[in-house]
Design a protein around this motif. Structure first.
Motif, PDB file in Angstrom:
ATOM      1  N   SER A 102       0.801  -1.226   0.000  1.00 53.43           N
ATOM      2  CA  SER A 102       0.000   0.000   0.000  1.00 53.43           C
ATOM      3  C   SER A 102       0.832   1.272   0.000  1.00 53.43           C
ATOM      4  CB  SER A 102      -0.942   0.006   1.210  1.00 53.43           C
ATOM      5  OG  SER A 102      -1.759   1.161   1.209  1.00 53.43           O
ATOM      6  N   ASP A 109      -3.691   5.010   0.452  1.00 50.95           N
ATOM      7  CA  ASP A 109      -4.660   3.927   0.591  1.00 50.95           C
ATOM      8  C   ASP A 109      -4.674   3.300   1.979  1.00 50.95           C
ATOM      9  OD1 ASP A 109      -5.597   4.090  -2.070  1.00 50.95           O
ATOM     10  OD2 ASP A 109      -3.899   2.898  -2.785  1.00 50.95           O
ATOM     11  N   ILE A 168      -7.266  -0.228   4.239  1.00 54.50           N
ATOM     12  CA  ILE A 168      -6.767  -1.545   4.654  1.00 54.50           C
ATOM     13  C   ILE A 168      -7.716  -2.229   5.627  1.00 54.50           C
ATOM     14  CG2 ILE A 168      -4.893  -2.738   5.840  1.00 54.50           C
ATOM     15  CD1 ILE A 168      -2.966  -0.665   4.630  1.00 54.50           C
ATOM     16  N   SER A 210      -4.556  -2.490  -2.759  1.00 56.02           N
ATOM     17  CA  SER A 210      -4.930  -1.722  -1.579  1.00 56.02           C
ATOM     18  C   SER A 210      -6.124  -0.805  -1.811  1.00 56.02           C
ATOM     19  CB  SER A 210      -3.738  -0.900  -1.085  1.00 56.02           C
ATOM     20  OG  SER A 210      -3.283  -0.023  -2.092  1.00 56.02           O
TER      21      SER A 210
END
Length: 255
Positions: free
Chosen positions: A10, A14, A18, A103
């Motif tokens: 990632s 982003d 997660i 991600s």
């Protein structure tokens, strides 16, 4: 049953996604562990929270601990290419099989990735970008072997096949392969990880792969409009796409 781990690489833009990826992976996938390989340009602050979202182990890794690359020698989009190779060539997972989930992608429903000893490729949008295949042809003699793009929002890799891919490019190690990247990459010749791996599998392991069309929805916007997706926006995407197996929501313009 084939065991596998999940890998999420990632960019910092982003990081907020997660927790949603992990929550829905826990609901819909059967995996051994999750490995986060994260940008070091910003501290990730949600690790303890996401550990509450799954019964499986979660590990966080620094990019530079996973893979060392001289970005100054990559002549086209070095950060983007580095992200690709973090996914494909990582070796922090225990199992040979590992599922990369982008991600900005959430798997909303249960998906299978194996039928017997065959791996399932879940295909998304079709595209045909010539520089991808200029690279794969030059480096390993693999073109667009299958009549649909392998570029998707997630993919199941096998370390044994990746090792064979390196060998068939005339290299013994990833560092040898990296020299080919430095030598051949430019604006008309550059790799795409999913195309490289998918077409290699179809050419050399056709009896080990199955292609299936994904039931997906794709969203995107320029980061100038908004640099990241908020919780409320992501929840809205989830709630309005429950009939889909997968959603992805990109932002463009960040390096």
């Amino acid at each position: 049953m084939n065991k596998y781990d999940i890998v999420i690489v990632s960019h910092e833009k982003d990081f907020n996604n997660i927790k949603f990826i992990v929550e829905y992976a826990e609901k819909n996938l059967i995996f051994d562990s999750i490995h986060l390989i994260l940008s070091e340009r910003k501290e990730y602050g949600d690790l303890e929270h996401i550990k509450t979202l799954t019964k499986k182990s979660i590990y966080q890794h620094k990019e530079t601990d996973v893979l060392k690359v001289d970005k100054d020698r990559i002549k086209y989009r070095p950060n983007w290419i580095y992200q690709m190779f973090l996914k494909m060539f990582q070796n922090v997972t225990k199992n040979d099989h590992f599922l990369v989930i982008e991600s900005d992608c959430i798997i909303l429903n249960k998906l299978d990735f194996f039928e017997g000893d065959k791996t399932i490729f879940h295909l998304c949008r079709d595209q045909n970008n010539e520089p991808y295949f200029n690279f794969s042809k030059k480096v390993m003699g693999v073109g667009r072997e299958y009549n649909h793009s392998f570029i998707a929002e997630f993919i199941m890799y096998d370390k044994k096949i990746i090792k064979d891919m390196i060998l068939k490019s005339g290299c013994d190690t990833f560092d040898d392969f990296l020299e080919l990247i430095y030598k051949h990459t430019d604006s008309n010749c550059y790799p795409a990880d999913y195309e490289l791996y998918g077409n290699f599998c179809f050419k050399y392991y056709p009896d080990k792969v199955i292609m299936k069309k994904s039931n997906f929805n794709f969203f995107g916007r320029n980061s100038k409009q908004a640099p990241f997706w908020t919780d409320s926006e992501i929840n809205n995407l989830i709630n309005t796409n429950k009939d889909k197996d997968v959603i992805s929501f990109h932002t463009w313009g960040e390096n």
